[in-house]
Design a protein around this motif. Structure first.
Motif, PDB file in Angstrom:
ATOM      1  N   ALA A 298       0.866  -1.132  -0.175  1.00 38.22           N
ATOM      2  CA  ALA A 298       0.242  -0.029   0.017  1.00 38.22           C
ATOM      3  C   ALA A 298       0.884   1.326  -0.238  1.00 38.22           C
ATOM      4  O   ALA A 298       0.646   2.201  -0.756  1.00 38.22           O
ATOM      5  CB  ALA A 298      -0.847   0.027   1.186  1.00 38.22           C
ATOM      6  N   LEU A 299       1.912   1.177   0.818  1.00 36.16           N
ATOM      7  CA  LEU A 299       2.865   2.472   0.948  1.00 36.16           C
ATOM      8  C   LEU A 299       3.432   2.763  -0.349  1.00 36.16           C
ATOM      9  O   LEU A 299       3.565   3.802  -0.847  1.00 36.16           O
ATOM     10  CB  LEU A 299       3.866   2.351   1.914  1.00 36.16           C
ATOM     11  N   VAL A 300       4.155   1.650  -1.001  1.00 40.26           N
ATOM     12  CA  VAL A 300       4.942   2.019  -2.334  1.00 40.26           C
ATOM     13  C   VAL A 300       3.926   2.420  -3.415  1.00 40.26           C
ATOM     14  O   VAL A 300       4.304   3.218  -4.283  1.00 40.26           O
ATOM     15  CB  VAL A 300       5.737   0.766  -2.698  1.00 40.26           C
ATOM     16  N   ARG A 301       2.854   1.786  -3.505  1.00 41.67           N
ATOM     17  CA  ARG A 301       1.890   2.183  -4.539  1.00 41.67           C
ATOM     18  C   ARG A 301       1.096   3.543  -4.261  1.00 41.67           C
ATOM     19  O   ARG A 301       1.099   4.495  -5.405  1.00 41.67           O
ATOM     20  CB  ARG A 301       0.668   1.080  -4.645  1.00 41.67           C
ATOM     21  N   ALA A 302       1.046   3.933  -3.088  1.00 42.42           N
ATOM     22  CA  ALA A 302       0.497   5.199  -2.812  1.00 42.42           C
ATOM     23  C   ALA A 302       1.458   6.351  -3.132  1.00 42.42           C
ATOM     24  O   ALA A 302       1.347   7.390  -3.830  1.00 42.42           O
ATOM     25  CB  ALA A 302       0.037   5.416  -1.546  1.00 42.42           C
ATOM     26  N   ALA A 303       2.645   5.994  -2.960  1.00 41.99           N
ATOM     27  CA  ALA A 303       3.868   7.109  -2.967  1.00 41.99           C
ATOM     28  C   ALA A 303       4.110   7.214  -4.563  1.00 41.99           C
ATOM     29  O   ALA A 303       4.531   8.057  -4.983  1.00 41.99           O
ATOM     30  CB  ALA A 303       5.246   6.504  -2.607  1.00 41.99           C
ATOM     31  N   TRP A 304       3.892   6.036  -5.450  1.00 41.02           N
ATOM     32  CA  TRP A 304       4.060   6.142  -6.786  1.00 41.02           C
ATOM     33  C   TRP A 304       2.839   7.028  -7.232  1.00 41.02           C
ATOM     34  O   TRP A 304       3.079   7.779  -8.154  1.00 41.02           O
ATOM     35  CB  TRP A 304       3.738   4.874  -7.406  1.00 41.02           C
ATOM     36  N   ALA A 305       1.631   7.210  -6.792  1.00 42.93           N
ATOM     37  CA  ALA A 305       0.576   7.460  -7.293  1.00 42.93           C
ATOM     38  C   ALA A 305       0.572   9.071  -6.857  1.00 42.93           C
ATOM     39  O   ALA A 305       0.009   9.845  -7.810  1.00 42.93           O
ATOM     40  CB  ALA A 305      -0.794   6.958  -6.931  1.00 42.93           C
ATOM     41  N   GLY A 306       0.723   9.635  -5.958  1.00 40.80           N
ATOM     42  CA  GLY A 306       0.709  10.918  -5.401  1.00 40.80           C
ATOM     43  C   GLY A 306       0.985  11.149  -3.954  1.00 40.80           C
ATOM     44  O   GLY A 306       1.283  10.362  -3.072  1.00 40.80           O
ATOM     45  N   ARG A 307       0.426  12.458  -3.735  1.00 40.59           N
ATOM     46  CA  ARG A 307       0.529  12.514  -2.176  1.00 40.59           C
ATOM     47  C   ARG A 307      -0.762  11.967  -1.364  1.00 40.59           C
ATOM     48  O   ARG A 307      -1.635  11.446  -1.728  1.00 40.59           O
ATOM     49  CB  ARG A 307      -0.094  14.127  -2.069  1.00 40.59           C
ATOM     50  N   PRO A 308      -0.204  11.729  -0.017  1.00 38.48           N
ATOM     51  CA  PRO A 308      -0.920  10.965   0.869  1.00 38.48           C
ATOM     52  C   PRO A 308      -2.162  11.829   1.359  1.00 38.48           C
ATOM     53  O   PRO A 308      -2.071  12.960   1.182  1.00 38.48           O
ATOM     54  CB  PRO A 308       0.007  10.574   2.161  1.00 38.48           C
ATOM     55  N   ALA A 309      -3.145  10.904   1.785  1.00 38.86           N
ATOM     56  CA  ALA A 309      -4.513  11.821   2.272  1.00 38.86           C
ATOM     57  C   ALA A 309      -3.810  12.627   3.569  1.00 38.86           C
ATOM     58  O   ALA A 309      -3.008  11.923   4.476  1.00 38.86           O
ATOM     59  CB  ALA A 309      -5.461  10.837   2.594  1.00 38.86           C
ATOM     60  N   THR A 310      -4.435  13.452   4.055  1.00 41.99           N
ATOM     61  CA  THR A 310      -4.178  14.397   5.135  1.00 41.99           C
ATOM     62  C   THR A 310      -5.446  14.574   6.080  1.00 41.99           C
ATOM     63  O   THR A 310      -6.519  14.220   5.686  1.00 41.99           O
ATOM     64  CB  THR A 310      -3.551  15.753   5.168  1.00 41.99           C
ATOM     65  N   THR A 311      -5.106  14.952   7.270  1.00 39.17           N
ATOM     66  CA  THR A 311      -6.559  15.166   8.249  1.00 39.17           C
ATOM     67  C   THR A 311      -7.206  16.214   7.584  1.00 39.17           C
ATOM     68  O   THR A 311      -8.623  16.179   7.503  1.00 39.17           O
ATOM     69  CB  THR A 311      -5.746  15.855   9.619  1.00 39.17           C
ATOM     70  N   ALA A 312      -6.820  17.388   6.834  1.00 39.67           N
ATOM     71  CA  ALA A 312      -7.615  18.335   6.093  1.00 39.67           C
ATOM     72  C   ALA A 312      -8.503  17.648   5.150  1.00 39.67           C
ATOM     73  O   ALA A 312      -9.678  17.911   5.168  1.00 39.67           O
ATOM     74  CB  ALA A 312      -6.740  19.233   5.856  1.00 39.67           C
TER      75      ALA A 312
END
Length: 367
Positions: A345-359
Motif C-alpha cells: 500500500a505504501l509503495v503504490r500510494a507513493a507512486w500515485a501521488g500525495r497521501p491523504a491528510t487530516t484536512a
C-alpha cells in the motif's frame, strides 16, 4: 529517564564565505600535505577555485561522481588515492560526492574534509552506501565520518530551485526519521525538531529568492542538524525504503526521499503518540503533521509521486517485492508493525501521488 547518546567528533565550521576564508586553515589543522580533491564534473570548477590556495598540496582531482555511489566509481577513487599517496580527501559537492569520499575512507582510512554544496546532511553521518548490480548496500563505520565539515551558505546560492527544494526535503527526511529511529533519545529529538523548524522556515525563502543568504543559512543549518540527529538516531523504514528503490531503479536520490517521506510519516503517525504532536509543532501544525508536510511540498514544488521521478508503473510489483524483503515482518525496528500488505500500500500510494491528510478527511466528512 534512561537513554544512550553517542556523538561523532566532527569539527564544524559554519558561515557565509567560510569555504574561501577558512579552508586552508582547516587543511592545516589536519596536517595534510597530499590532498585528493573529489567533486563531480559540475562542481569541479568550484572545487578548483576553493583548492587553489593549497597549491602543490593537491595531488589529484577525481570527478567520476555518480548518485548512489556505484562500486566501480568507488574503486576508481580508491585507486587514485593510493596512486597519489593522498593523506586527505577534500570533497566539494552534494551527497554523492561525500559518499564517494566516504568510500575511500572506508577502505583506506583517510580523513575526509567535506564542503557541502547541497543540503544532503550525509556529511554529518557515519553511514556509507555503495551500489552494485542494482542493489544498494549501506553500513555504519565511524572512519567514514568527515573529520571536518565547512558549511558555507554562499556555495548553495547557485543551486537551482528544484534541486534546492528536493535536497532540503531530503534533509527533512533525516530529521523526521530521527524522531522514531532505533536510537532516538531526548538529545536527538532536540536536534531533529530544531532541524525541521529551520528547514520549514528557510525553504520557502530559498524558493522565493535563491540569493537570500539568510534563508540559505537556515536550510544549511537544518541540514547540519539533520545529519547529526540521523547519525545518532539511526535509519528506519523511510531510509530503508529509499535505499532499495534508489539502488534498484536509479531514481534521483533527493527527489525520491522528498516524495516518499509524507507517505512513511502517514503510516507511522498512529504509533507516534506525543512525538507526532511535537513533530507537527515543528512543521507548523500540531494536529496534522502529514498535512503540514504535504503543504510544504506543494509550496516548494516537490513532485507528487514516484511516477514523476522515474519509477515506471511496470516496475511496481518488483519495487514492492524488494522493499518488503528489506523492511517487512520485523526486519527493522519500527514504532508500528509493518507487513507485506503495508509495504504494498505504501509503495503504490507513493507512486500515485500525495497521501491523504487530516484536512482531506475533514473535508470529506463535511461533504
Amino acid at each position: 529517564m534512561t537513554f544512550t547518546y553517542s556523538s561523532l567528533r566532527t569539527r564544524v565550521v559554519f558561515g557565509p564565505g567560510a569555504a574561501r576564508t577558512r579552508l586552508v586553515d582547516e587543511v592545516d589543522r589536519l596536517e595534510a600535505t597530499r590532498v585528493l580533491v573529489v567533486a563531480g564534473e559540475a562542481e569541479m570548477p568550484l572545487a578548483r577555485e576553493l583548492a587553489a590556495p593549497l597549491g602543490e598540496r593537491v595531488v589529484g582531482w577525481f570527478d567520476d561522481v555518480r548518485q548512489h555511489v556505484p562500486v566501480a566509481c568507488a574503486e576508481a577513487a580508491r585507486a587514485m588515492a593510493r596512486e597519489t599517496r593522498a593523506d586527505l580527501v577534500l570533497s566539494v559537492g552534494g551527497g554523492s560526492t561525500t559518499g564517494t569520499a566516504k568510500a575511500v575512507a572506508l577502505t583506506d582510512s583517510l580523513p575526509v574534509l567535506a564542503v557541502p554544496t547541497t543540503y544532503a546532511g550525509s556529511e554529518m553521518t557515519n553511514v556509507w552506501g555503495l551500489t552494485e548490480a542494482g542493489r544498494k548496500t549501506t553500513g555504519v563505520a565511524d572512519v567514514v565520518a568527515p573529520r571536518t565539515v565547512v558549511y558555507d551558505p554562499e556555495l548553495t546560492v547557485g543551486l537551482p530551485a528544484d534541486l534546492s527544494a528536493a535536497s532540503g526535503m531530503n534533509a527533512m527526511a533525516h530529521c523526521v526519521e530521527a524522531v522514531w529511529g532505533p536510537g532516538a533519545n531526548p538529545v536527538t529529538d532536540l536536534m531533529a525538531l530544531e532541524g525541521v523548524a529551520a528547514l520549514r522556515r528557510g525553504l520557502p525563502g530559498v524558493l522565493a529568492d535563491g540569493h537570500d543568504v539568510d534563508a540559505r543559512s537556515d536550510v544549511l543549518y537544518g541540514a547540519w542538524l539533520s545529519g547529526t540527529a540521523f547519525a545518532a538516531a539511526g535509519s528506519g523504514l523511510h531510509h530503508k525504503t529509499c535505499h532499495v528503490l534508489g539502488g534498484a531503479f536509479d531514481l534521483p536520490h533527493a527527489a525520491m526521499h522528498a516524495v516518499v517521506l509524507p507517505h512513511v510519516l502517514a503510516f507511522q503517525v498512529p504509533a507516534l503518540g506525543e512525538r507526532a504532536a511535537r513533530l507537527g509543532r515543528a512543521l507548523g501544525d500540531e494536529a496534522d503533521p502529514v498535512g503540514a508536510l504535504v503543504r510544504l511540498d506543494d509550496a516548494i514544488g516537490i513532485p507528487a509521486g514516484l511516477r514523476d521521478v522515474g519509477l515506471a508503473e511496470a516496475d511496481l510489483d518488483e519495487a514492492v517485492r524488494l522493499v518488503a524483503e528489506k523492511v517487512a515482518d520485523g526486519a527493522i525496528p519500527n514504532p508500528r508493525p509493518i507487513g507485506h500488505a503495508d509495504v504494498d500500500a505504501l509503495v503504490r500510494a507513493a507512486w500515485a501521488g500525495r497521501p491523504a491528510t487530516t484536512a482531506d478527511e475533514n473535508a470529506g466528512a463535511g461533504a
